[in-house]
Design an enzyme around this catalytic site. Structure first.
Site, short mmCIF file in Angstrom:
data_model
loop_
_atom_site.label_atom_id
_atom_site.label_comp_id
_atom_site.label_asym_id
_atom_site.label_seq_id
_atom_site.Cartn_x
_atom_site.Cartn_y
_atom_site.Cartn_z
N HIS A 180 83.12 82.15 -35.05
CA HIS A 180 84.23 81.23 -35.35
C HIS A 180 84.20 79.98 -34.50
CE1 HIS A 180 86.01 84.16 -38.03
NE2 HIS A 180 85.92 85.09 -37.10
N CYS A 228 87.81 92.86 -35.61
CA CYS A 228 86.81 91.89 -35.14
C CYS A 228 86.08 92.44 -33.92
CB CYS A 228 87.47 90.56 -34.78
SG CYS A 228 87.71 89.44 -36.18
#
Lengths: 267, 157, 103, 206
Positions: A180, A228
């Site tokens: 990300h 995650c």
């Protein structure tokens, strides 16, 4: 075949593969669009509203006096300004930890019981937390994100959360930033928001919680972080832990100014 | 056209559409409120048994059956939106069939007069496959097919 | 006891549009649990939608209908304020009936 | 980065109005470390030791996405280059067919994975390889025609093997896991993936 001609052919093959993939990406965009009409998250919202209003626990009271930060019982818009510092708990809390707090303090449920099933699994293991989160967050749909870091503890959580975002570890050297940290990236065909940019954080944060069609469950932001870290090959992030709140603070604050639009529906 | 039709009729899983005609044939008008479930139809796996039970003729391919909201590619086979509209007069029922599922028949909708012959729902697909829309109208059967690819999602974990 | 359905009944022109979500596992009977035992099939088999005592849609479903099923269709003849009743029965005999008002 | 600038501005205002002095960056880092330890629990094969960083992980975390200074990058690359073990038998190429399976397989090392089960490289998660696979990611560069474009020589084989074994030896703070150095893939598996990239018969080079 001359090298130049050869290179030209190679280029054509690459271009063909790119076109094939673009049409795949377009096709998936249409698939996601088709799912928007009729989001099963509404089933969780309805169950959560019932749980919110139903007298429960040893004290046989509802959660309608629970203070989510805008005053006792105010649900409308509450999620858009969480996490925040709560003086009564002397702690920065996200929605999930605040709900647990209210179950314990108002309803007299033990903390262990309140936290026992944060992520549901099918009909036999429905999570009250997920349903309550669906209800409370749905009451912030259309509200602008407005998370404060005015309190020193809020600012501390924000800054710690930022550090954690960049923390790389485990056998794969992964951190949040691995997936990300840049624009226009995908895992397989899955788009990855760039959470180091305001626009990326806004788009991502305002679309959780979400009904995950792959699981047939409504998933909260706590679940998002938990899973995650599993994929990062880390140990398990504990539900409601300070690290989970710090990361939530980092992302929620960065989403400020965007309009909250969840529960959403995702793959 | 003939070859294409044969392809449609002969599915890869060893089940033919003909088998499903029998499956879809049970819903008679006026029978709608009955809480009956056609086990044989939903169990259809081999064509041999059901061929015998066949009452109607072969379904006719029809351009008047339209798929809507049905994607070319499904990111996740667990939830695949399917919308079917029949523009064939006197449509009585619409069935959704998935060629490569373990059991081909997914759902049958009986359409009484006054209800638009158009339904939208979501099905599961085990793999990339044709979806068939089988329409019964005025006692006859019509069919249309749409190929839907199911892709991998996520990071394999 | 199953959770209530979420029903939307909206008048669009001279038709009533129904959109309904049902809370159900729609277990296929093909999956195995962590111990390798087959999870038994468990799915809605019949759905009926009624308006003013008339059935406006009747469906038979197999386990290939997706979990937490969604269904949308339109019928003619509804008016604002009318009730629409939706009922399902699954293969275990569990039932659920819910009602919505056309808006 | 605009976000960082905003927060700095907020901190400055706080200092100017005299209500608080912001804790130092070092203090926040140490608080983050302590908070991480207290917030995770060991599960399955993933113990808390996975939160203990080596030098490379620590330096890359501290860089927080900014460009590394030349000397830090150099230090990371040198340290990691020294870890690369080339096969004792001198053979760098295995079977590209196995390499393709490893490239497709995303299992392994998660607490939800069977510790005795297979471990893959999950290359397609980030890279384009064989053109038949359309579901490839874009975190890493396309490796389509890797060998064909670079030539099939032994030096390129050594580079490919070494990069898979320890990516940090060639690009400090690369997002790519150090598959050999961290024991994710075996020597044979790395050979197989090298073959996927470098075998002229591999679909990657068609």
């Amino acid at each position: 075949m001359t090298p130049r001609l050869f290179a030209g052919l190679a280029g054509a093959v690459v271009a063909f593969a790119a076109v094939a993939q673009n049409s795949t990406v377009d096709g998936i965009a249409k698939y996601r669009e088709a799912l928007q009409d009729g989001n099963p998250a509404e089933l969780w919202e309805a169950r959560g509203e019932g749980l919110w209003k139903e007298p429960r626990g040893p004290n046989k009271v509802s959660l309608e006096r629970c203070d989510l930060g805008l005053g006792a019982g105010v649900v409308k818009g509450a999620y858009a300004q969480l996490p925040k510092y709560f003086a009564d708990a002397d702690r920065v809390m996200d929605l999930e930890t605040r709900l647990v707090w209210c179950m314990v303090k108002l309803q007299g449920i033990s903390e262990a019981d309140a936290k026992k099933n944060p992520f549901g699994n099918g009909n036999d293991k429905k999570s009250n937390i997920e349903a309550l989160v669906a209800y409370v967050t749905s009451e912030s749909r259309g509200v602008k994100m407005n998370v404060s870091v005015a309190h020193p503890k809020e600012m501390q959580m924000y800054r710690v959360g930022e550090k954690m975002f960049y923390f790389r570890g485990g056998p794969h050297d992964f951190g949040c930033v691995t997936c990300h940290g840049a624009d226009n990236q995908r895992i397989r065909l899955q788009d990855l928001p760039n959470l180091t940019k305001i626009e990326g954080a806004q788009k991502a944060y305002t679309t959780w919680p979400a009904y995950r069609v792959s699981q047939g469950e409504l998933r909260t932001f706590q679940w998002r972080l938990n899973d995650c870290f599993r994929q990062q090959r880390f140990p398990e992030l504990e539900f409601g832990s300070d690290a989970s709140i710090a990361l939530t603070m980092f992302l929620a604050k960065n989403a400020n100014g965007a309009t909250f639009d969840a529960p959403a529906i995702k793959r | 056209m003939n070859r294409r039709r044969r392809q449609v009729l002969k599915s890869g899983s060893g089940v033919t559409l003909l088998a499903l005609i029998a499956a879809a044939g049970w819903l008679k008008p006026g029978d709608a409120s009955a809480q009956s479930w056609n086990k044989a139809a939903f169990d259809t796996k081999s064509m041999a048994d059901t061929m015998k039970a066949l009452g109607g003729g072969e379904p006719v391919q029809s351009k008047d059956i339209i798929f809507f909201q049905t994607p070319d590619i499904a990111e996740n086979g667990a939830v695949v939106p399917v919308g079917i509209t029949s523009n064939i007069p006197k449509t009585e029922s619409i069935a959704v069939l998935i060629e490569k599922n373990p059991n081909m028949l997914a759902a049958v909708f009986d359409i009484p007069p006054g209800t638009e012959p158009s339904i939208s729902t979501r099905v599961k697909m085990g793999q990339s496959s044709n979806i068939y829309a089988l329409v019964k109208a005025d006692g006859k059967y019509f069919v249309a097919a749409k190929d839907v690819k199911v892709t991998l999602g996520g990071c394999g974990g | 006891m199953a959770d209530p359905m979420k029903i939307r009944a909206t008048l669009v022109g001279d038709s009533t549009e129904i959109k309904v979500l049902m809370s159900h596992e729609m277990e296929t009977g093909q999956r195995k649990d962590a111990q390798g035992a087959v999870i038994p099939a468990w799915f809605i088999q019949n759905v009926t939608v009624a308006h003013g005592g008339t059935t406006v849609l009747a469906a038979q479903w197999g386990p290939a209908v997706a979990k937490n099923p969604f269904l949308s269709f339109k019928f003619k003849g509804g008016a604002k304020g009318d009730k629409v009743t939706i009922a399902w029965v699954d293969n275990r005999g569990d039932k659920r009936t819910d009602e919505a008002t056309i808006a | 980065m605009p976000m960082r600038a905003m927060i700095c501005a907020a901190t400055w205002i706080a200092i100017l109005v005299g209500c608080a002095t912001a804790p130092s960056d070092e203090r926040i880092s140490s608080e983050a470390g302590a908070m991480l330890k207290a917030s995770f629990k060991a599960r399955g094969q993933a113990g808390l030791d996975r939160l203990v960083q080596d030098d490379t992980q620590r330096l890359c975390s501290e860089s927080a996405g900014r460009k590394l200074s030349a000397d830090v990058a150099d230090r990371i690359e040198k340290q990691n280059l020294a870890t690369i073990k080339y096969p004792a038998d001198g053979k760098l190429m295995g079977d590209w067919k196995n390499g393709e399976k490893i490239a497709q397989d995303g299992r392994g090392k998660q607490y939800s994975d069977d510790p005795a089960g297979p471990v893959g490289g999950n290359c397609y998660a980030c890279h384009q390889l064989a053109p038949q696979e359309l579901a490839y990611g874009s975190i890493g560069p396309s490796l389509y025609r890797f060998g064909k474009l670079r030539g099939y020589g032994v030096e390129t084989q050594r580079y490919a093997y070494g990069k898979i074994f320890n990516s940090e030896a060639f690009a400090a703070c690369s997002t790519m896991p150090r598959f050999g150095h961290n024991g994710i893939l075996s020597e044979q598996q790395i050979k197989d993936v090298t073959a996927l990239l470098m075998d002229p018969a591999s679909p990657v080079n068609q």
